[in-house]
Motif scaffolding. Structure first.
Motif, PDB file in Angstrom:
ATOM      1  N   TRP A 432      16.554   2.419 -34.912  1.00 10.31           N
ATOM      2  CA  TRP A 432      15.998   3.046 -34.446  1.00 10.31           C
ATOM      3  C   TRP A 432      14.552   3.131 -35.997  1.00 10.31           C
ATOM      4  CZ3 TRP A 432      14.154   3.312 -30.113  1.00 10.31           C
ATOM      5  CH2 TRP A 432      14.402   2.807 -28.952  1.00 10.31           C
ATOM      6  N   SER A 433      15.557   3.274 -36.858  1.00  9.90           N
ATOM      7  CA  SER A 433      15.087   3.376 -38.244  1.00  9.90           C
ATOM      8  C   SER A 433      14.051   2.198 -38.826  1.00  9.90           C
ATOM      9  CB  SER A 433      16.193   4.009 -38.982  1.00  9.90           C
ATOM     10  OG  SER A 433      15.385   3.566 -40.969  1.00  9.90           O
ATOM     11  N   GLN A 434      14.964   0.894 -38.179  1.00 11.52           N
ATOM     12  CA  GLN A 434      14.351  -0.257 -38.515  1.00 11.52           C
ATOM     13  C   GLN A 434      13.053  -0.519 -37.710  1.00 11.52           C
ATOM     14  OE1 GLN A 434      17.489  -3.024 -37.902  1.00 11.52           O
ATOM     15  NE2 GLN A 434      18.618  -2.380 -40.021  1.00 11.52           N
ATOM     16  N   THR A 435      13.291  -0.128 -36.248  1.00 13.03           N
ATOM     17  CA  THR A 435      12.039   0.217 -35.180  1.00 13.03           C
ATOM     18  C   THR A 435      11.135   0.301 -35.691  1.00 13.03           C
ATOM     19  OG1 THR A 435      13.850   0.009 -33.183  1.00 13.03           O
ATOM     20  CG2 THR A 435      11.637   0.279 -32.770  1.00 13.03           C
ATOM     21  N   ILE A 436      10.502   1.616 -36.529  1.00  8.13           N
ATOM     22  CA  ILE A 436       9.478   2.717 -36.521  1.00  8.13           C
ATOM     23  C   ILE A 436       9.595   1.852 -38.192  1.00  8.13           C
ATOM     24  CG2 ILE A 436      10.634   4.229 -38.039  1.00  8.13           C
ATOM     25  CD1 ILE A 436       8.620   4.474 -35.214  1.00  8.13           C
ATOM     26  N   VAL A 437      10.192   1.372 -38.952  1.00  8.98           N
ATOM     27  CA  VAL A 437       9.428   0.870 -39.766  1.00  8.98           C
ATOM     28  C   VAL A 437       9.137  -0.033 -39.380  1.00  8.98           C
ATOM     29  CG1 VAL A 437      10.123  -1.146 -42.148  1.00  8.98           C
ATOM     30  CG2 VAL A 437      11.676   1.287 -41.654  1.00  8.98           C
ATOM     31  N   ARG A 438       8.903  -1.074 -38.030  1.00 12.66           N
ATOM     32  CA  ARG A 438       7.963  -2.412 -37.894  1.00 12.66           C
ATOM     33  C   ARG A 438       7.377  -2.273 -37.735  1.00 12.66           C
ATOM     34  NH1 ARG A 438      13.866  -3.890 -35.796  1.00 12.66           N
ATOM     35  NH2 ARG A 438      14.838  -5.697 -36.554  1.00 12.66           N
ATOM     36  N   ILE A 439       6.961  -0.521 -36.276  1.00 12.74           N
ATOM     37  CA  ILE A 439       5.770  -0.361 -36.010  1.00 12.74           C
ATOM     38  C   ILE A 439       4.429   0.010 -36.736  1.00 12.74           C
ATOM     39  CG2 ILE A 439       5.377   1.438 -34.095  1.00 12.74           C
ATOM     40  CD1 ILE A 439       8.404   1.266 -32.914  1.00 12.74           C
ATOM     41  N   VAL A 440       5.540   0.922 -37.727  1.00 16.08           N
ATOM     42  CA  VAL A 440       4.303   1.498 -38.461  1.00 16.08           C
ATOM     43  C   VAL A 440       3.756   0.452 -39.719  1.00 16.08           C
ATOM     44  CG1 VAL A 440       3.947   3.064 -40.685  1.00 16.08           C
ATOM     45  CG2 VAL A 440       5.497   3.830 -38.487  1.00 16.08           C
TER      46      VAL A 440
END
Length: 917
Positions: A432-440
């Motif tokens: 989930w940390s990686q997911t939010i990095v990609r989105i932001v």
């Protein structure tokens, strides 16, 4: 693009600012210290010239917008939605109002009341209720600001500025300064700073290196309510405020709150039994309002008896007053009802707790970056609304409405974010940390939240900055995946790009330079662990070195450049011909030129020249496209090095060569060429000033000033550079005119010359006031450049007969140089030489001042110190010493000693005259 700045940098694309940083470097002048009262020759006028290394920022400036005070009234209420009813805090509510009224005696000062207490005790509820009452009473501006981090508070203040139609600007500091000016026109306003943390308002006064703007309008009349868990949060800032402390509710009020949250229903128990169970539940929760509200909401929404909820609560591993138990029950029940809600909670847990844009979650462009388990929910309008409403009903997610009434932003309490993260294993947290990095990162690149145009695009990125900062903190605390060679390469690359984009954006918006450095350093850290190729890694390291140079951390910058030079050479040795090699060659040249700048600032002129020569040798390999403007700028750099070293004729030769490399063209020439010509005129104007040709210097500088955008009300930092030097020239000419008036026998001629001198000094004051104001308000980026302005203003104040103010300016400049460049740098010696003149003129003889190093010195001791520094760093024959020896001669009553000092000054003049040809 000019060689020497990375093409990918947002700041580097701002050509005026980059170009001017070539012209004058990062520091202040040497030659401006030479005596004001020398007589006769051009070389003696040379002694009065303005700066050799005067600083020019590559960022935009900062200036207040002056408006006539008008009777304006903005009636607007912005507060979070509040739980009802308001229970048990009426006494504290009256206390907040009374404490703000107590401060009304100081009508021109800020009135502040701090509501403090542990987390979940109801501080936000009390502040919101007071804000609504205040608005009902005054119908004035009432605005809510989330203040848990410096970045979030900055973003919220910029939104307030936009609402009040404060003129925008690329520099955040400029906009904040304008906002404080705008608030002076508003009567009866109230700002609520919610959840202030340690240092989230800005740096402490003792933290001199942290020059970010303070985020309270301390010199503006109005009211501020602060909620915080830090009881002495303002004492650290030396700001007086009234305080109201909150504790848990008492049993009576806590029971009333629980009963109010649970609608009455017949569940087979009598009122006495209900009261007993609720009393037992409240005691188990420590009568903490947040826990009581969550428990009551659960019982009400689920329709379960209070005794069943109490049993479930006791089955949890622990029961505490920190709301963890009630949060855990609420999350478990929501996930039972709607499993997809857990993924939405996990996604939001890695963002900043406040201001989560709805568009960030719902935008179709970012949907492919989300795990499939959540992707369908984000695509469904009805399903998404249902889940967010469910989370809101359980007090797990708050919804902030837009002006049109739509859901605009979401918020999640820090305790809830912590509980959600603790409920995940290491693998889930990394995913989930990686997911939010990609989105932001994708949103930041697109400027999400903006409609169109550059200004709107920047507002979108500004709203994302708190989330970028949250990502950075999360990586620092639990981000092993960011440097794991076996980790998600795409996520690591997105993280590196995001850190670079955030650094570029913060630099573009004029943010505190050490914050910019930290973003670039994060990128370099990630790329050093295998993300990207050689070119990307070297670019990131070059960004770090450049920021250290701008922060005057010269020793570290030189070390970085040395390592980069070796790395570039190693990579190029095995890189074949082609586009990749051409890009690496350009980076190598940038590294060499930056190294030259650093060496010049460290007064290593020969090494700086050699570094530039090495860069010029790369032009032969770089191709024809490198031999025009890039080569001309490099010649300009050589000219600057020789000018700093006191070799003025050689400097002029390089300037002439630079001009010849860009010949005039028929018709309209490229904008870059026009800009370069303006820079060259600027350079030559400063050089003529150094040579003592003040009339020619003024002509050149006025010509340069006409080629840059006008300064008044435009916050144009680049124009301020020209104004700064022009003011110094006009001052010198005014002093010369005044000296002629004193020596003129004709009363009419004397009157005419005196009036002319007064006009010149007045113009110098006007020009320099604008420059000083902008440098002062932009000092959070490069404080040492503000010191260069103070030096010039010190000389002007002395010429105006204001020696006490001159002394204050010069002592402030000296302290800045000691901090930025250490005590033995020529920049400090320049200030000491000017200070010696002030002490000579102001008297009485032997009066001492205290320097930043703690030394107490009179005029002679100050000048002796300047002489030692100049000789050790610049050599015994540098023109800058003329002024020092002339002034030292005036410090002694021993005619033999005074004569020897004057002869020494004359010898240096002769050496300089011979060098000039």
């Amino acid at each position: 693009m000019a060689l020497g700045y990375s093409g990918r940098s947002l700041v580097a694309r701002r050509r005026i600012k980059v170009a001017l940083s070539y012209v004058t470097g990062a520091g202040a002048a040497f030659l401006s210290v030479i005596a004001q009262d020398t007589h006769g020759t051009a070389l003696l006028s040379l002694a009065t010239s303005a700066g050799v290394l005067a600083g020019v920022s590559a960022l935009s400036g900062y200036s207040g917008v002056h408006r006539p005070r008008t009777e304006r009234r903005t009636s607007h209420l912005k507060i979070p939605s509040r739980s009802e009813p308001f229970v048990g805090r009426n006494e504290e509510l009256r206390s907040v109002a009374a404490k703000l009224r107590l401060q009304e005696e100081n009508s021109g000062a800020l009135r502040v009341c701090v509501i403090h207490g542990m987390g979940g005790v109801g501080k936000t509820e009390l502040a919101a209720h007071f804000a609504k009452s205040r608005w009902d009473e005054t119908a004035a501006l009432v605005w809510w600001l989330k203040a848990s981090t410096y970045e979030l508070l900055t973003s919220q203040l910029l939104e307030l500025a936009a609402f009040l139609d404060v003129p925008g600007h690329e520099s955040k500091s400029v906009v904040l300064n304008r906002l404080w000016s705008r608030l002076r026109e508003e009567p009866d306003w109230l700002l609520v700073y919610d959840d202030v943390q340690d240092r989230s308002l800005g740096p402490l006064r003792s933290e001199r290196e942290d020059l970010r703007p303070f985020l309270l309008p301390t010199d503006v009349s109005g009211s501020v309510v602060i909620t915080t868990q830090v009881i002495n949060v303002l004492e650290k800032y030396d700001i007086a405020a009234e305080r109201v402390g909150l504790r848990q509710l008492g049993p009576e009020d806590g029971l009333a709150l629980l009963q109010a949250r649970i609608r009455a229903r017949d569940d087979g128990t009598d009122d006495a039994e209900d009261t007993r169970v609720l009393d037992e539940l409240g005691s188990a929760l420590g009568w903490l309002p947040l826990s009581l509200v969550q428990a009551g909401s659960y019982i009400d929404a689920e329709g379960v008896p209070a005794r069943d909820y109490l049993r479930k609560l006791r089955e949890r591993p622990s029961i505490g007053a920190d709301a963890d138990a009630t949060i855990g029950l609420a999350i478990a029940r929501v996930v039972d009802q709607e499993p997809r809600a857990e993924d939405l909670l996990r996604l939001c847990a890695f963002l900043a707790p406040e201001g989560i844009p709805r568009q960030l979650l719902r935008d179709p462009r970012f949907r492919p970056l989300v795990p499939p388990s959540l992707r369908m929910l984000l695509a469904e309008e009805h399903g998404f609304s249902k889940v967010t409403r469910l989370l809101s009903d359980r007090w797990l997610l708050s919804v902030s409405r837009s002006r049109q009434g739509d859901a605009g932003h979401y918020s999640m309490h820090l305790q809830i974010q912590r509980s959600v993260k603790e409920g995940m294993d290491d693998r889930a947290r990394a995913m989930w940390s990686q997911t939010i990095v990609r989105i932001v990162e994708a949103a930041f690149a697109e400027g999400a939240g903006a409609s169109s145009g550059q200004a709107a695009d920047e507002i979108g990125r500004e709203r994302l900055m708190p989330h970028v900062q949250a990502i950075r903190r999360d990586i620092e605390e639990d981000g092993a995946w960011a440097v794991d060679p076996q980790g998600d390469t795409a996520a690591r690359e997105a993280l590196a790009r995001l850190m670079h984009q955030a650094g570029d954006y913060q630099e573009h918006r004029g943010v505190y330079q050490r914050d910019v450095l930290s973003y670039y350093a994060h990128e370099a850290w990630i790329r050093a662990n295998g993300i990207g190729g050689d070119r990307e890694r070297i670019e990131s390291l070059l960004d770090v070195a450049r920021q250290k140079y701008r922060l005057a951390d010269l020793e570290a910058a030189e070390k970085e450049c040395g390592s980069l030079k070796a790395e570039c050479e190693a990579v190029l040795s095995s890189c074949p011909l082609g586009e990749e090699r051409s890009g690496l060659l350009r980076l190598y040249a940038e590294c060499l030129l930056l190294r030259a700048d650093v060496l010049r600032e460290r007064v290593k002129f020969a090494e700086a020249e050699q570094s530039v020569v090495e860069a010029m040798a790369l032009f032969q390999e770089g191709g024809l496209e490198w031999r025009g403007l890039d080569r001309a700028r490099t010649e300009m750099r050589l000219g600057q090095i020789h000018r700093n070293a006191g070799h003025l004729s050689r400097a002029l030769g390089h300037y002439d060569t630079a001009g010849a490399l860009i010949p005039l063209q028929d018709g309209e020439e490229p904008a870059e060429h026009s800009l370069f010509r303006a820079e060259l005129v600027f350079c030559k104007g400063i050089l003529e000033q150094d040579r003592g040709n003040l009339e020619a210097a003024e002509e050149h500088l006025r010509s340069a000033l006409s080629r840059f955008p006008p300064n008044p009300d435009s916050d144009n930092f680049e124009t301020a550079q020209v104004e700064k030097f022009l003011a110094d020239v006009v001052r010198r000419r005014g002093e010369t005119t005044r000296a002629l008036a004193r020596n003129t026998r004709s009363p009419l001629a004397r009157l005419r010359l005196s009036r002319s001198a007064a006009r010149q000094l007045h113009e110098a004051d006007r020009l320099l006031s604008q420059a000083v104001d902008q440098h002062r308000k932009r000092r959070e980026a490069e404080n040492h450049k503000y010191a260069a302005c103070l030096n010039k203003r010190g000389s002007l104040r002395l010429a105006q007969g204001r020696p006490k103010e001159a002394e204050q300016d010069l002592l402030e400049a000296e302290a800045i140089y000691v901090t930025a460049y250490k005590a033995d740098h020529p920049y400090r010696a320049k200030t000491l030489a000017r200070l010696g003149e002030v002490l000579l003129v102001a008297g009485p003889a032997g009066r001492k001042v205290t320097l930043a190093t703690g030394d107490e010195c009179d005029a002679k001791e100050v000048l002796d110190m300047a002489e030692r520094i100049f000789v050790s760093r610049l050599g015994p024959c540098h023109p800058v010493l003329v002024a020092v020896y002339e002034r030292l001669a005036r410090c002694t009553t021993d005619e033999a000693a005074a004569g020897a000092l004057r002869r020494r000054a004359a010898q240096i003049r002769e050496v300089t005259r011979s060098a000039e040809g």
